[in-house]
Write a protein that holds these residues in place. Structure first.
Motif, PDB file in Angstrom:
ATOM      1  N   GLN A   8       0.916  -1.144  -0.104  1.00 29.91           N
ATOM      2  CA  GLN A   8       0.305   0.121   0.103  1.00 29.91           C
ATOM      3  C   GLN A   8       0.823   1.286   0.127  1.00 29.91           C
ATOM      4  OE1 GLN A   8      -3.531  -0.638   0.422  1.00 29.91           O
ATOM      5  NE2 GLN A   8      -2.763  -2.780   0.246  1.00 29.91           N
ATOM      6  N   CYS A   9       0.893   2.052  -1.091  1.00 36.07           N
ATOM      7  CA  CYS A   9       1.810   3.308  -1.180  1.00 36.07           C
ATOM      8  C   CYS A   9       1.126   4.482  -0.761  1.00 36.07           C
ATOM      9  CB  CYS A   9       2.549   3.078  -2.589  1.00 36.07           C
ATOM     10  SG  CYS A   9       3.617   1.921  -3.010  1.00 36.07           S
ATOM     11  N   ARG A  10       1.693   5.406  -0.600  1.00 37.15           N
ATOM     12  CA  ARG A  10       1.314   6.589  -0.236  1.00 37.15           C
ATOM     13  C   ARG A  10       0.732   7.562  -1.366  1.00 37.15           C
ATOM     14  NH1 ARG A  10       6.033   6.465   3.884  1.00 37.15           N
ATOM     15  NH2 ARG A  10       5.253   5.084   5.637  1.00 37.15           N
ATOM     16  N   GLY A  11       0.032   8.522  -0.891  1.00 39.16           N
ATOM     17  CA  GLY A  11      -0.248   9.772  -2.036  1.00 39.16           C
ATOM     18  C   GLY A  11       0.799  10.297  -2.598  1.00 39.16           C
ATOM     19  N   SER A  12       1.985  10.517  -1.806  1.00 33.95           N
ATOM     20  CA  SER A  12       3.177  11.311  -1.999  1.00 33.95           C
ATOM     21  C   SER A  12       4.122  10.463  -2.808  1.00 33.95           C
ATOM     22  CB  SER A  12       3.754  11.961  -0.956  1.00 33.95           C
ATOM     23  OG  SER A  12       4.028  10.806   0.006  1.00 33.95           O
ATOM     24  N   ASP A  13       4.052   9.029  -2.846  1.00 37.01           N
ATOM     25  CA  ASP A  13       4.863   7.971  -3.627  1.00 37.01           C
ATOM     26  C   ASP A  13       4.782   8.241  -5.119  1.00 37.01           C
ATOM     27  OD1 ASP A  13       5.921   6.976  -1.152  1.00 37.01           O
ATOM     28  OD2 ASP A  13       4.217   5.293  -1.119  1.00 37.01           O
ATOM     29  N   ARG A  14       5.996   7.866  -5.795  1.00 38.37           N
ATOM     30  CA  ARG A  14       5.893   7.737  -7.244  1.00 38.37           C
ATOM     31  C   ARG A  14       5.904   6.380  -7.655  1.00 38.37           C
ATOM     32  NH1 ARG A  14      10.707  10.887  -9.831  1.00 38.37           N
ATOM     33  NH2 ARG A  14      11.686   8.822  -8.789  1.00 38.37           N
ATOM     34  N   ALA A  15       4.886   5.866  -8.541  1.00 40.64           N
ATOM     35  CA  ALA A  15       4.816   4.675  -8.563  1.00 40.64           C
ATOM     36  C   ALA A  15       6.197   3.878  -9.270  1.00 40.64           C
ATOM     37  CB  ALA A  15       3.849   4.379 -10.028  1.00 40.64           C
ATOM     38  N   GLU A  16       6.983   4.630 -10.009  1.00 36.75           N
ATOM     39  CA  GLU A  16       8.339   4.039 -10.465  1.00 36.75           C
ATOM     40  C   GLU A  16       9.148   3.725  -9.292  1.00 36.75           C
ATOM     41  OE1 GLU A  16       6.967   7.072 -11.474  1.00 36.75           O
ATOM     42  OE2 GLU A  16       8.632   8.632 -11.666  1.00 36.75           O
ATOM     43  N   ASP A  17       9.208   4.155  -8.249  1.00 41.30           N
ATOM     44  CA  ASP A  17       9.920   4.041  -7.218  1.00 41.30           C
ATOM     45  C   ASP A  17       9.454   2.682  -6.642  1.00 41.30           C
ATOM     46  OD1 ASP A  17      11.451   6.292  -7.421  1.00 41.30           O
ATOM     47  OD2 ASP A  17       9.991   7.452  -6.139  1.00 41.30           O
ATOM     48  N   PRO A  44      11.596  -2.958 -12.209  1.00 42.55           N
ATOM     49  CA  PRO A  44      12.297  -4.101 -11.655  1.00 42.55           C
ATOM     50  C   PRO A  44      13.494  -3.548 -10.750  1.00 42.55           C
ATOM     51  CG  PRO A  44      11.993  -4.056 -14.093  1.00 42.55           C
ATOM     52  CD  PRO A  44      11.305  -3.026 -13.538  1.00 42.55           C
ATOM     53  N   GLU A  45      14.102  -2.202 -11.012  1.00 39.75           N
ATOM     54  CA  GLU A  45      15.253  -1.829 -10.167  1.00 39.75           C
ATOM     55  C   GLU A  45      14.597  -1.568  -8.710  1.00 39.75           C
ATOM     56  OE1 GLU A  45      14.342  -0.171 -12.951  1.00 39.75           O
ATOM     57  OE2 GLU A  45      15.657  -1.407 -14.086  1.00 39.75           O
ATOM     58  N   ALA A  46      13.280  -1.159  -8.666  1.00 36.30           N
ATOM     59  CA  ALA A  46      12.411  -0.645  -7.491  1.00 36.30           C
ATOM     60  C   ALA A  46      12.466  -2.017  -6.735  1.00 36.30           C
ATOM     61  CB  ALA A  46      11.493  -0.017  -7.819  1.00 36.30           C
ATOM     62  N   LEU A  47      11.843  -2.995  -7.417  1.00 31.34           N
ATOM     63  CA  LEU A  47      11.448  -4.395  -6.743  1.00 31.34           C
ATOM     64  C   LEU A  47      12.761  -4.960  -6.132  1.00 31.34           C
ATOM     65  CD1 LEU A  47       9.171  -6.690  -8.971  1.00 31.34           C
ATOM     66  CD2 LEU A  47       8.580  -5.456  -6.599  1.00 31.34           C
ATOM     67  N   ALA A  48      13.930  -4.625  -6.884  1.00 35.24           N
ATOM     68  CA  ALA A  48      15.018  -5.288  -6.351  1.00 35.24           C
ATOM     69  C   ALA A  48      15.549  -4.585  -5.276  1.00 35.24           C
ATOM     70  CB  ALA A  48      16.151  -5.161  -7.420  1.00 35.24           C
ATOM     71  N   ARG A  49      14.932  -3.439  -4.934  1.00 32.10           N
ATOM     72  CA  ARG A  49      15.437  -2.758  -3.562  1.00 32.10           C
ATOM     73  C   ARG A  49      14.538  -2.680  -2.447  1.00 32.10           C
ATOM     74  NH1 ARG A  49      15.793   2.100  -6.702  1.00 32.10           N
ATOM     75  NH2 ARG A  49      13.798   2.453  -6.190  1.00 32.10           N
ATOM     76  N   TRP A  50      13.145  -3.112  -2.762  1.00 33.00           N
ATOM     77  CA  TRP A  50      12.308  -3.363  -1.358  1.00 33.00           C
ATOM     78  C   TRP A  50      11.903  -4.904  -1.323  1.00 33.00           C
ATOM     79  CZ3 TRP A  50       7.365  -5.442  -1.857  1.00 33.00           C
ATOM     80  CH2 TRP A  50       6.471  -5.070  -3.132  1.00 33.00           C
ATOM     81  N   LEU A  51      11.794  -5.545  -2.249  1.00 32.84           N
ATOM     82  CA  LEU A  51      11.303  -7.023  -2.314  1.00 32.84           C
ATOM     83  C   LEU A  51      12.201  -7.889  -1.209  1.00 32.84           C
ATOM     84  CD1 LEU A  51       8.926  -8.629  -4.282  1.00 32.84           C
ATOM     85  CD2 LEU A  51      10.981 -10.069  -4.145  1.00 32.84           C
ATOM     86  N   PRO A  52      13.753  -7.803  -1.432  1.00 35.17           N
ATOM     87  CA  PRO A  52      14.356  -8.628  -0.457  1.00 35.17           C
ATOM     88  C   PRO A  52      14.339  -8.114   0.992  1.00 35.17           C
ATOM     89  CG  PRO A  52      15.846  -7.915  -2.598  1.00 35.17           C
ATOM     90  CD  PRO A  52      14.344  -7.171  -2.381  1.00 35.17           C
ATOM     91  N   LYS A  53      13.800  -7.046   1.289  1.00 37.42           N
ATOM     92  CA  LYS A  53      13.638  -6.429   2.752  1.00 37.42           C
ATOM     93  C   LYS A  53      12.352  -7.065   3.261  1.00 37.42           C
ATOM     94  CE  LYS A  53      15.973  -2.124   1.979  1.00 37.42           C
ATOM     95  NZ  LYS A  53      15.640  -0.775   1.831  1.00 37.42           N
ATOM     96  N   VAL A  54      11.549  -7.795   2.593  1.00 41.78           N
ATOM     97  CA  VAL A  54      10.205  -8.374   3.084  1.00 41.78           C
ATOM     98  C   VAL A  54       9.974  -9.821   2.815  1.00 41.78           C
ATOM     99  CG1 VAL A  54       8.950  -5.862   2.623  1.00 41.78           C
ATOM    100  CG2 VAL A  54       8.785  -7.632   0.941  1.00 41.78           C
ATOM    101  N   VAL A  55      10.749 -10.248   1.814  1.00 41.72           N
ATOM    102  CA  VAL A  55      10.677 -11.833   1.742  1.00 41.72           C
ATOM    103  C   VAL A  55      12.148 -12.308   1.158  1.00 41.72           C
ATOM    104  CG1 VAL A  55       8.315 -12.104   1.045  1.00 41.72           C
ATOM    105  CG2 VAL A  55       9.972 -11.779  -0.782  1.00 41.72           C
ATOM    106  N   ASP A  56      12.443 -13.541   1.268  1.00 42.30           N
ATOM    107  CA  ASP A  56      13.673 -14.051   0.862  1.00 42.30           C
ATOM    108  C   ASP A  56      14.255 -13.254  -0.491  1.00 42.30           C
ATOM    109  OD1 ASP A  56      15.584 -16.666   1.518  1.00 42.30           O
ATOM    110  OD2 ASP A  56      16.047 -15.648  -0.145  1.00 42.30           O
ATOM    111  N   GLY A  57      15.454 -12.953  -0.723  1.00 44.15           N
ATOM    112  CA  GLY A  57      15.925 -12.324  -2.131  1.00 44.15           C
ATOM    113  C   GLY A  57      15.471 -13.312  -3.283  1.00 44.15           C
TER     114      GLY A  57
END
Ligand SMILES: Cc1cc2nc3c(=O)[nH]c(=O)nc-3n(C[C@H](O)[C@H](O)[C@H](O)COP(=O)(O)OP(=O)(O)OC[C@H]3O[C@@H](n4cnc5c(N)ncnc54)[C@H](O)[C@@H]3O)c2cc1C
Length: 412
Positions: A236-245, A249-262
């Protein structure tokens, strides 16, 4: 030189849109014995990208099973039941409920599977029932009169029908051409959904988790919903967030390993971004009483609470019943009454769903400090007062609603 007359085909009822709701509506019509043509813009083999509905409510299974018992059985067998529901707050569990395996032979209370699979089973059921689907037939023109409706598809072919059911989704051409408006709001926030394949001995258990203020996402909420051989993450993103962040694929590589196994970065099936919309059509029937709107052509809700597709199934079932009654009616007045009753009933259900989804969204977004304080207080008290944890678990889906609204509530 004379222009050759265009071919005009005549039918008792046409459905436009072969998404889950249009397919279910066509199937219901066939189960009542009505011949049905279904016009769909896409080609038969075109895949729709993006992750969508997972949760099929027990009430929906019952409705679909009335039209085709094998369909309900297929959905139940292919889908899964979660073994637990958990709610966490900033890394700490505040609610957990385990579920025993359902007893053999009993109907399942719901089922969880990807929409693409649900649509596959619906398509198979439509084929069994003899629904005539015309793929690659986007409707581009519409002409409604008191006694019939004519639509034209891109190829130039015209179809004339006594009743038309518009199931052509959120950007409904049918709704627009029928001149029916929509009221509601588009919220600031958006969410990013990621479908991930997960099989083999290391697969995660099929538990649904809602994580408030996840520490790995700078405090954004994250939901984890299992489906057969995988799971969906919903950020759930915030109103001030930008979708591309968040969705590249680069954004996923940043946040996904912080919530599930890389390792799951290698197993991403789909990523999609959706804005929260909460809108309902001004009317579910046109002024002539010949065009009925169902599913997202008629209403859009934020997804939490599983109200979209599920309430669309109920719309489709009632629309099919109304049209069959209208076709058999002894007078124009009787026919008109059946159609208008559908429109009134399902619009009222949509408004109730919209309100419930709105309540859930206010809770989720918690833009007012008092709401955030209430959630944090409940999380702090949950170890001693279990009802606080239960509230955090349930409030995400909004208030529960009667089953006649179909699917509506809080049991996601
Ligand atoms: C992330 C996410 C999660 C969700 N989770 C759930 C959930 O768990 N449970 C739930 O109930 N709902 C859920 N939903 C909502 C659900 O996905 C939608 O409600 C559902 O897809 C709507 O189905 P529909 O058939 O009305 O419309 P659509 O699925 O949009 O289908 C419309 C069809 O009409 C066709 N079409 C469009 N224009 C034309 C035209 N001019 N002529 C002919 N054909 C046309 C399209 O090609 C399409 O096939 C979720 C949605 C999202 C985004």
């Amino acid at each position: 030189m004379t222009t050759p007359a265009r071919k005009k085909e005549q039918y008792p009822v046409l459905v436009v849109g072969a998404g889950p709701v249009g397919l279910a509506t066509a199937l219901a019509l066939r189960s009542f014995g009505a011949p049905v043509i279904l016009l769909e813009a896409r080609e038969a083999d075109a895949t729709r990208p993006g992750s969508r509905a997972l949760y099929v409510h027990g009430e929906s299974l019952r409705l679909l099973g009335l039209a085709d018992p094998r369909l309900a059985a297929d959905l139940s067998e292919h889908g899964i039941l979660w073994t637990a529901r958990r709610t966490l707050f900033r890394g700490r569990e505040v609610y957990a409920k385990q579920y025993p395996r359902p007893r053999a032979g009993r109907p399942v209370p719901y089922t969880s599977l990807r929409q693409v699979d649900t649509e596959g089973f619906l398509r198979a059921a439509c084929a069994r029932a003899g629904v005539d689907i015309r793929w690659g037939s986007p409707v581009i023109r519409l002409d409604a009169a008191d006694d019939e409706v004519t639509v034209e598809v891109e190829s130039g072919r015209s179809f004339t029908t006594r009743y038309l059911i518009g199931a052509d989704g959120p950007r409904s051409t049918i709704r627009r051409l029928a001149g029916i408006g929509m009221q509601g709001e588009r919220s600031e926030g958006f969410h990013v959904t990621v479908d991930i394949a997960d099989t083999g001995p290391d697969a995660l258990p099929p538990e649904r988790t809602f994580h408030y203020e996840h520490p790995g996402t700078d405090g954004r909420h994250l939901m984890h919903v299992p489906f057969p051989n995988g799971f969906q993450l919903d950020l759930q993103c915030r109103g001030s967030d930008r979708a591309e962040d968040f969705d590249s694929p680069e954004a996923l590589a940043r946040w996904l390993p912080k919530v599930v196994d890389g390792r799951y970065l290698e197993s991403v099936l789909w990523t999609a971004t959706y804005r929260f919309q909460r809108v309902v059509a001004d009317s579910f029937v046109d002024p002539h009483g010949r065009i009925l709107l169902v599913g997202e052509a008629a209403h859009l809700f934020p997804p939490l609470g599983a109200r979209g597709m599920n309430s669309g199934f109920a719309d489709g079932d009632e629309a099919a019943r109304a049209v069959v009654l209208a076709l058999a009616a002894r007078s124009a007045g009787q026919a008109d009454e059946a159609v208008r009753r559908f429109a009134t009933t399902r619009r009222a259900a949509a408004l109730r769903n919209s309100q419930a989804a709105g309540t859930a969204l206010v809770h989720l977004q918690a833009t007012r400090p008092i709401l955030r304080t209430r959630q944090r207080t409940a999380a702090a008290l949950a170890p001693w007062i279990p009802s606080c944890g239960t509230w955090l678990e349930r409030a995400v889906y909004g208030p529960r609603r009667p089953a006649t609204d179909t699917a509506l509530a809080g049991r996601y």
